[in-house]
Structures are given as structure tokens and as C-alpha cells.
Design a protein around this motif. Sequence first.
Motif, PDB file in Angstrom:
ATOM      1  N   ALA A 190       0.856  -1.232   0.001  1.00 44.77           N
ATOM      2  CA  ALA A 190       0.092   0.035  -0.121  1.00 44.77           C
ATOM      3  C   ALA A 190       0.809   1.349   0.074  1.00 44.77           C
ATOM      4  CB  ALA A 190      -1.155  -0.166   1.376  1.00 44.77           C
ATOM      5  N   PHE A 191       2.012   1.138   0.693  1.00 48.16           N
ATOM      6  CA  PHE A 191       2.899   2.277   0.393  1.00 48.16           C
ATOM      7  C   PHE A 191       3.562   2.414  -0.897  1.00 48.16           C
ATOM      8  CE2 PHE A 191       3.331   2.195   5.057  1.00 48.16           C
ATOM      9  CZ  PHE A 191       3.789   3.602   5.542  1.00 48.16           C
ATOM     10  N   GLY A 192       3.620   1.408  -1.348  1.00 49.47           N
ATOM     11  CA  GLY A 192       4.003   1.434  -2.919  1.00 49.47           C
ATOM     12  C   GLY A 192       3.075   2.190  -3.692  1.00 49.47           C
ATOM     13  N   ALA A 193       1.591   1.637  -3.520  1.00 52.84           N
ATOM     14  CA  ALA A 193       0.576   2.229  -4.307  1.00 52.84           C
ATOM     15  C   ALA A 193       0.662   4.071  -3.997  1.00 52.84           C
ATOM     16  CB  ALA A 193      -0.920   1.688  -4.078  1.00 52.84           C
ATOM     17  N   LEU A 197       0.957   6.420  -7.009  1.00 47.38           N
ATOM     18  CA  LEU A 197      -0.173   7.393  -7.354  1.00 47.38           C
ATOM     19  C   LEU A 197      -0.072   8.758  -6.876  1.00 47.38           C
ATOM     20  CD1 LEU A 197      -3.052   4.484  -7.188  1.00 47.38           C
ATOM     21  CD2 LEU A 197      -1.991   5.253  -9.538  1.00 47.38           C
ATOM     22  N   GLY A 198       0.376   8.812  -5.450  1.00 46.79           N
ATOM     23  CA  GLY A 198       0.101  10.061  -4.889  1.00 46.79           C
ATOM     24  C   GLY A 198       1.218  10.826  -4.933  1.00 46.79           C
ATOM     25  N   LEU A 199       2.442  10.236  -4.903  1.00 45.09           N
ATOM     26  CA  LEU A 199       3.679  11.056  -4.815  1.00 45.09           C
ATOM     27  C   LEU A 199       4.277  11.084  -6.101  1.00 45.09           C
ATOM     28  CD1 LEU A 199       5.406   9.837  -1.608  1.00 45.09           C
ATOM     29  CD2 LEU A 199       3.822  11.807  -2.046  1.00 45.09           C
ATOM     30  N   ARG A 200       3.695  10.407  -7.121  1.00 42.98           N
ATOM     31  CA  ARG A 200       4.118  10.442  -8.512  1.00 42.98           C
ATOM     32  C   ARG A 200       5.820   9.821  -8.607  1.00 42.98           C
ATOM     33  NH1 ARG A 200      -0.413  10.973  -8.914  1.00 42.98           N
ATOM     34  NH2 ARG A 200      -1.640  12.270 -10.224  1.00 42.98           N
ATOM     35  N   ARG A 201       6.021   8.661  -7.957  1.00 38.67           N
ATOM     36  CA  ARG A 201       7.273   7.910  -7.861  1.00 38.67           C
ATOM     37  C   ARG A 201       6.988   6.735  -8.443  1.00 38.67           C
ATOM     38  NH1 ARG A 201      10.833  10.825  -4.083  1.00 38.67           N
ATOM     39  NH2 ARG A 201      12.428   9.212  -5.022  1.00 38.67           N
ATOM     40  N   PRO A 202       6.958   6.481  -9.697  1.00 42.69           N
ATOM     41  CA  PRO A 202       6.490   5.366 -10.305  1.00 42.69           C
ATOM     42  C   PRO A 202       7.648   3.861 -10.097  1.00 42.69           C
ATOM     43  CG  PRO A 202       7.154   6.527 -12.013  1.00 42.69           C
ATOM     44  CD  PRO A 202       7.005   7.288 -10.780  1.00 42.69           C
ATOM     45  N   LEU A 278     -10.421  12.188   3.550  1.00 47.80           N
ATOM     46  CA  LEU A 278     -10.156  13.360   2.743  1.00 47.80           C
ATOM     47  C   LEU A 278      -8.709  13.361   2.439  1.00 47.80           C
ATOM     48  CD1 LEU A 278     -12.051  16.166   4.976  1.00 47.80           C
ATOM     49  CD2 LEU A 278     -12.853  14.830   3.136  1.00 47.80           C
ATOM     50  N   SER A 279      -7.800  12.404   2.889  1.00 51.63           N
ATOM     51  CA  SER A 279      -6.573  12.579   2.404  1.00 51.63           C
ATOM     52  C   SER A 279      -5.910  12.301   1.133  1.00 51.63           C
ATOM     53  CB  SER A 279      -5.763  11.847   3.546  1.00 51.63           C
ATOM     54  OG  SER A 279      -5.998  10.118   3.373  1.00 51.63           O
ATOM     55  N   GLY A 280      -7.161  12.099   0.302  1.00 51.08           N
ATOM     56  CA  GLY A 280      -6.499  11.827  -1.235  1.00 51.08           C
ATOM     57  C   GLY A 280      -5.694  10.361  -1.145  1.00 51.08           C
ATOM     58  N   TRP A 281      -4.909  10.203  -2.104  1.00 50.73           N
ATOM     59  CA  TRP A 281      -4.120   8.952  -2.451  1.00 50.73           C
ATOM     60  C   TRP A 281      -3.540   8.193  -1.073  1.00 50.73           C
ATOM     61  CZ3 TRP A 281      -5.889   6.412  -6.413  1.00 50.73           C
ATOM     62  CH2 TRP A 281      -5.905   7.089  -7.386  1.00 50.73           C
ATOM     63  N   SER A 282      -3.256   9.053  -0.016  1.00 52.42           N
ATOM     64  CA  SER A 282      -2.856   8.466   1.161  1.00 52.42           C
ATOM     65  C   SER A 282      -3.575   7.309   1.662  1.00 52.42           C
ATOM     66  CB  SER A 282      -2.078   9.349   2.165  1.00 52.42           C
ATOM     67  OG  SER A 282      -3.129  10.260   2.520  1.00 52.42           O
ATOM     68  N   ALA A 283      -5.024   7.496   1.693  1.00 54.77           N
ATOM     69  CA  ALA A 283      -5.997   6.819   2.098  1.00 54.77           C
ATOM     70  C   ALA A 283      -5.685   5.119   1.800  1.00 54.77           C
ATOM     71  CB  ALA A 283      -7.291   7.276   1.809  1.00 54.77           C
ATOM     72  N   LEU A 284      -4.855   5.081   0.617  1.00 50.61           N
ATOM     73  CA  LEU A 284      -4.746   3.871   0.176  1.00 50.61           C
ATOM     74  C   LEU A 284      -3.895   2.909   1.493  1.00 50.61           C
ATOM     75  CD1 LEU A 284      -3.286   4.439  -3.579  1.00 50.61           C
ATOM     76  CD2 LEU A 284      -5.579   3.135  -2.779  1.00 50.61           C
TER      77      LEU A 284
END
Length: 477
Positions: A190-193, A197-202, A278-284
Motif C-alpha cells: 500500500a505504501f508502494g501504491a 499514485l500520490g507522490l508520482r514516484r513510479p 479526505l487525505s487523497g491517495w494516502s488513504a490507500l
Amino acid sequence: KEHHLVPRIVLALALAAYCATLITLSSLKHATYHSSLIDLGIFDQVIWNTAHGHWFWDTLDPFVQGNHLFLGQHFSPGIAVLALPELFFPSVYTLLVAQTLCLAAGALPLYALAARRTGDERIAALFALAYLLCPGLAFANLFDFHEITLAVPLLGWALERLDAGRPRAAVVLLCAALLLKEEVGLITAAFGAYAFLGLRRPRLGAGLMLLGLGWTAGVVYWAVPRIRGGAYLFDSRYQGGLLRHGSINLAYLLHFLNGDKVGYLALLLLPLLCLPLLSGWSALLLLPTIGYTLLSTYPLQYDIHYHYAAPLIPLLLATAVLGLCRLPPARRLPLAWLLLAAVLLEGALIGPLPGERGFQAATYTWAPREEAMARLVAMVPAGAVLAVDNQMGAHLTERRWVTHFFTGYEQAQALLFDLRERSATQAKRDRALRSIARDPAWRLVARQQDIVLYLRRTPPSAPSAPTAAGSPLLRAS
């Protein structure tokens, strides 16, 4: 300067108060014979044996009786880090203190994240206080000892470092957390996802997803079966639900929620004002732990009174910070105060600490039966092969061989059991008690408050521990 100094003083006082309170309560719970052989005794024996050169040796767990290696149940080699303090301070209290310090330390990365993201250390202090006062944290702290609690500060710091633009440190922290339980691999994925997606670090995201999923798959389908000599055990908690006849039952996803699971989710999210949503992609980051607890058919796994939600708590508070940062700056401090008030209210209604509704004073005080247990525990010969009941067992696990009465009592040199304890297989237990009472090989040494101690008149040879050459762990590797 006051806006920096006062919040830091508040944080230091809160950490000291948390550690003092929880160390005292967890120690009193054990000292007054309200801890348990399962699981505190298991971890104490495993870590004590590891400290004395018998790595992960476990004679208590019925699931690893074939080779007596704890790693055949849960792959948590990271608990070996506690062998060093256990060597110098051989006591169950070493585990209880270490657990409390680790859980308390989870407030530090949260404070650092909130202070950097909001630019206001008052908000950071309020979130750290909310974390330390979270009832789920106290429940995990007081439910004996479990290795997953050691991962809490590692996960908190991993997110803080990732958010601070220090991915290498985050990867190191996640690798350390992977050594503490197999499901941490899902959290790492999930950190990877989130990174992808959230940090744009593919590249970072893909690497973490491969690491996390590969670790969990390797542990569940290769390492544990190879060590144990049988299939991984805990997928049984999803049989009849998500898993059916060895395949995934997608229909279960449409109706798996029940009242208890909805209540569990509400207790996690409502006191945080649903800010994690409300935290965006970090909710992953929340999905793995919420997923594997809610999808389970094992009721304790989605009950906030136990330890299963422990790795979720630092991530919930951290994503609440990130959710808060999406709101206008003028609303942040008032909402932080409101969040702390909501956590305090939840604690007052269900929490296990003094002054809260769930506090049970009897769990931390002596009663005549517990006093009788202590007297008979003191009469058990040091190092004897022992079969013991649950409530007394964690006081006697710093020895090579100890089993849960009556699963291995035939090989024991001493028996210590409670005539009032009930078992899921009570008929079998009753037969064992009658057989022991009639067997001339056993001598009744003491009976107080229905607590009974027997010693074998002619002790059998103690079972042997594994040698380095014959260790199943070495063969498995």
C-alpha cells in the motif's frame, strides 16, 4: 518561540504519562495473575529461548508441535531483537515495557509530520495527544504482548520519511517492519501504491508493491509451510467468506459487512472526524489492515479491544493530518481541538484506562484465588518440564519445555492447573483430571482455592532441545 516550546513540553509530558500509566497497568495485570499463557507466555518462551541460543523454540503453540519453531506459525524473525534485553533482564516485564515504549514512540513521527505539514506545532501536539489517548492503542497495549505492536513506530516513521522526501529511509523502515509479521507485506504494498499514485514516484511505488506482495506471498506460500511442514494456518479465518474451497469468493465482497464490522469501522473513523477519507491517495495506506480485518470471519480480528488494529492506528492519525491539510488553514487548529475532544469522548465511553467506562479495576488487583496461584507458582521446580493452565502460565515460561495443560501433561514433571478453568474440549479435560488423580505416579503437593499442583514421583527424562545440526530451522533453510 512559545508556539514551539509549549507543544514540545506537552508532547514530552504526554509521552511520560502514557508510558508510566501503561507500564504500570500492564505490569499490574501480569503481577496479579490476569495475563495469559496464550499469547504472552508463548512470546516470553520464544524470546527467552532465543536469548539462550535456542532460536524461536516454542513448545506451547499447538500449531507448531512438529518442530517447535514459532516461525512456523507467524513469520516474525524481528522479535529476536528483544533477545538482548531479555538476556540481561529475563522477565515477562521486559516484553511489556518494550511494547509500551514502542507504542508510545508512534507519537513522534506523527508530531513531526503534522508540524511540517501544517507549520503549527500546536496542531502537531494535539494530534500526538489524540494518538496517545486513542482507546485502540490502549487496548492493544494491555492485551498481553504481540509482535505487531513493534511495527507501529516503524510504519509511522516510514510514512513521515516518505512524506519528507526521504524514500531510502522509508524503505529501510518498511524492510524492518516486514520482519515483524507477514501481513506487513500488504501494508508495504500500500505504501508502494501511494508512492506510485500520490507522490508520482513510479519506480519507488512499483518496487515497494513488488517487495510487499512478494514478501507476503513468499512467507505464506513458501517460508511458513517449509518451516512448519504444513500449510499456512491463518487463511482459515477467511474460509467460508472471502475464500471458499480454495478459491476467491467475490460474491462475499457484496455482503461481508455486519453490525459488528460497521461498528468497528465507525470506532476507528468517527473520532477522527473522518479526516482520513479526505487525505487523497494516502488513504490507500489504510486499505490492507481494514481489508484483512473486515474480511475475516474471526470475530476478534474486527474488534477494537484486541491488537489487530494496532498497525492501522498510526496510519489513521497520519492520514487524518494529511486530510486536515486539504482544508483552509483557518479551520485546522479548531478541527484539531475537535478531533482531540472526539477521541477523549470515545475513550470515556469505551476506553480501558482509569476514569474511563471500560476500566476494570479487578484486572489489576489481587483476589484470594490469584494469591493462591502465586503461592503454588512459587512451588514449581525451576526448569521442570511443566504443563500449566492459561492464567498462571505466563509466570512460568522462561524454561525450555512448558506446555498448556492438558495437551502435553503426560510428558511433564509438574502439573499446575485450575479446577475451575473451562475448556473447549471439556470432556477430554475432565478425563485427564480424573486420570491424574488416580495415577500413583503423581503426588499432590498442594491444593488451594481449587488451584492444584502435582509433581511426578519419578520424573521422566526431559525432552531434548534441538541441536544446531538438527535444527528444523536450519533444515528448512
